[in-house]
Design an enzyme around this catalytic site. Sequence first.
Site, PDB file in Angstrom:
ATOM      1  N   HIS A 247      -7.133  -5.349  -2.145  1.00  0.00           N
ATOM      2  CA  HIS A 247      -5.952  -4.678  -1.594  1.00  0.00           C
ATOM      3  C   HIS A 247      -5.196  -5.586  -0.632  1.00  0.00           C
ATOM      4  CE1 HIS A 247      -3.775  -0.917  -1.339  1.00  0.00           C
ATOM      5  NE2 HIS A 247      -3.841  -0.911  -0.023  1.00  0.00           N
TER       6      HIS A 247
ATOM      7  N   ASP B 184      -8.488  -4.862  -6.582  1.00  0.00           N
ATOM      8  CA  ASP B 184      -8.115  -3.692  -5.780  1.00  0.00           C
ATOM      9  C   ASP B 184      -8.565  -2.447  -6.530  1.00  0.00           C
ATOM     10  OD1 ASP B 184      -6.960  -1.673  -4.307  1.00  0.00           O
ATOM     11  OD2 ASP B 184      -4.960  -2.570  -4.270  1.00  0.00           O
TER      12      ASP B 184
ATOM     13  N   SER C  52       0.851  -1.184   0.000  1.00  0.00           N
ATOM     14  CA  SER C  52       0.000   0.000   0.000  1.00  0.00           C
ATOM     15  C   SER C  52       0.892   1.241   0.000  1.00  0.00           C
ATOM     16  CB  SER C  52      -0.979  -0.041   1.178  1.00  0.00           C
ATOM     17  OG  SER C  52      -2.026   0.879   0.974  1.00  0.00           O
TER      18      SER C  52
END
Length: 197
Positions: A172, A140, A58
Amino acid sequence: YIIVAPNRRGLVGFGQEWLEQISGDYGGQCMTDLFTAIDTLSLESYVDTAHLGCVGASFGGYSVYSMAGHHEGRFKAFIAHDGMFNLEQQYLETEEMFFVNWDLGGAYWTPGTEKTYENSPHKFVDKWDTPIMVIHGELDYRILASQGMAAYNAAKLRGLDAELLIFPDENHWVLKPQNGILWQRTFFGWLDKWLKK
């Protein structure tokens, strides 16, 4: 492996002001925090500075892409999971508009956002010189898999050793058990390949 996980700007460990210092300053003080942490730990006698790796997911994936263009030979391998590679592209394709408006400071055509977008990792690919693995989930919608594909292609076009692991059925996070096993084996296989003597 020794794991270094610094409490850099953009995390809650030192309060709200520390947390918010990242907003509008991607590529700035938070990256300095990360480099300072690895450089400080590298002074310890038990750290093998010839075999350092850099991994993140991330924001950490963005950090990996950013550090790949600025690491000055510190690292021997990178792994980026679900990271932002092209911040202008990210602004236009995410479903999480609050995030990009707050953290990136708004659209790249908005006055005052230059500091953020000038530090987009894709603008420093000419300095990439280290093997990199890219991992992404195609479900995602916060950071689309196109970000990972672009980073992987950039690495390959630079002539680097690169590997791409795409999960068509993950978002994600990698949540399915069999995918988790593949993720772990691939992740540690890459680190072992480049960092073990």
